[in-house]
Design an enzyme around this catalytic site. Sequence first.
Site, mmCIF file in Angstrom:
data_model
loop_
_atom_site.group_PDB
_atom_site.id
_atom_site.type_symbol
_atom_site.label_atom_id
_atom_site.label_comp_id
_atom_site.label_asym_id
_atom_site.label_seq_id
_atom_site.Cartn_x
_atom_site.Cartn_y
_atom_site.Cartn_z
ATOM 1 C CD GLU A 81 -58.215 81.905 -26.900
ATOM 2 O OE1 GLU A 81 -57.371 82.361 -26.107
ATOM 3 O OE2 GLU A 81 -58.474 80.677 -27.006
ATOM 4 C CG ASP A 135 -49.130 66.127 -22.130
ATOM 5 O OD1 ASP A 135 -48.437 66.390 -23.145
ATOM 6 O OD2 ASP A 135 -50.314 65.762 -22.196
ATOM 7 C CB SER A 177 -59.972 79.176 -29.688
ATOM 8 O OG SER A 177 -58.868 80.066 -29.609
ATOM 9 C CB CYS A 230 -52.310 59.683 -26.350
ATOM 10 S SG CYS A 230 -52.185 59.537 -28.149
ATOM 11 C CG HIS A 285 -49.644 66.987 -61.573
ATOM 12 N ND1 HIS A 285 -50.276 68.092 -61.055
ATOM 13 C CD2 HIS A 285 -50.331 66.644 -62.691
ATOM 14 C CE1 HIS A 285 -51.290 68.419 -61.834
ATOM 15 N NE2 HIS A 285 -51.344 67.546 -62.835
ATOM 16 C CB ILE A 338 -58.394 70.348 -26.624
ATOM 17 C CG1 ILE A 338 -57.155 69.468 -26.477
ATOM 18 C CG2 ILE A 338 -59.605 69.664 -25.998
ATOM 19 C CD1 ILE A 338 -56.724 69.252 -25.033
#
Length: 466
Positions: free
Chosen positions: A204, A311, A182, A43, A445, A185
């Site tokens: 893909e 991971d 796709s 990371c 806003h 990463i």
Amino acid sequence: MAEQSFDLIVVGGGPGGYVAAIRAAQLGMKTAVVEREHLGGICLNWGCIPTKALLRSSEINHLLGHLGEFGFAADNIRFDLDKIVKRSRAIAKQLASGVGHLLKKNKVAVFDGHAKLAGPHTLSVAKNGAAVATLKAPHIILATGARARQLPGLESDGKLIWSYKDAMVPPTMPKSLLVIGSGAIGIEFASFFRNMGAAVTVVEVMDRILPVEDAEISAFAQKAFEKQGITFHLNAKVTAAEKAADSITVTVEAGGKTQKITVDRVISAAGIVGNTEDLGLEGTKIVVERTHVVIDEFCRTAEPGIYAIGDLAGAPWLAHKASHEGVVCVEKIAGLPDVHPIDWTNIPGCTYCRPQIASVGLTEARAKAEGHEVRVGHFPFIGNGKAIAMGEPEGMVKVVFDKKTGALLGAHMIGAEVTEMIQGYAIARTLETTEVELMHTVFPHPTVSETMHEAVLDAYGRVVHY
């Protein structure tokens, strides 16, 4: 070599491992981290942080091409790729060194080497074949991360076929490249190189890009990227590659037909593989499925006293998920009261392409598949004053509610700065907020966040500005 004993040992010093170690130290545990390469993990060193530095440069390059829209003019605009890469690497180095400082500050022992289970509650640590230490602890957390999946015949060579690491330190800017995959990463690299001027093609294997995202967001993203000039081949795969001196020709197969595409470089971004090898898992009760260690909602493996996070423990493959798992795991070990089990659907996902993409919770399709009757709301950025003033009118917010209870099941966003805004919906899900609280919340806003409010209103037939 004498054994050293600890209350808890973490194997891996990435965003899951070092956070787990610091939390354990805060709770009074004698703690150690074993890291074989670099603190901060993928990371900080080769992932989340340095890629954001590169993407920031590409955003600036994009804006420079639109100066006239904001009333500016400049001549001979150019970039220095070497400086862009050096800045990215310097940021990574700065943050990685900060991890070492944090561990030292919290009195966490750090061992440089590769750790392997060597019996009950025991780890052997070695570096370059030489023994470093034997460590013992009643609790061991495996946080060894993952690596890029290598496709047969398309293994990265550092020159013509790039891994994510190669793509982060390009020696020159390719005029054309093809990205395999796709997911987050692949799309981030496709976005970076396209914004820097390269011709980009994405292949893909699934029937849509960003396949883990809500289908409407994927479709919106594809149209936005195609408008930028990115070419997509869906339901497709690369079956062969022919290398030349400074180019590569790949064979793309889709719908029973093949075509050859020649580009300067190929980036392989076809998923990741958990780092389970040479950890000594053999002989334990630890279960590995599709290269990832199986855990329960408190990150416990089937082997008593051994845990897995990040991971290594499977999707979603995100640094903040790893850190959260580390904290939950350690607090459960420490016996803290009211430790909440992990709900992986509450982990927000962010993709830092242009336009950005962010989501949390269930997609509309998954919500329906799980048996929910849903109410869906949308709001486009073109209806938001701040987005138009920023020159960023391309985007959308989508929310999915349970029709019976009003529970926020999922939120999906595409557009400028949505990676900063998704946390609002993540907090809402953590607090089990319903549509009533969200509609009663006052949004400032002018901000892009007003699109979040309007999307909720739209789900209940109360949208004001569109």
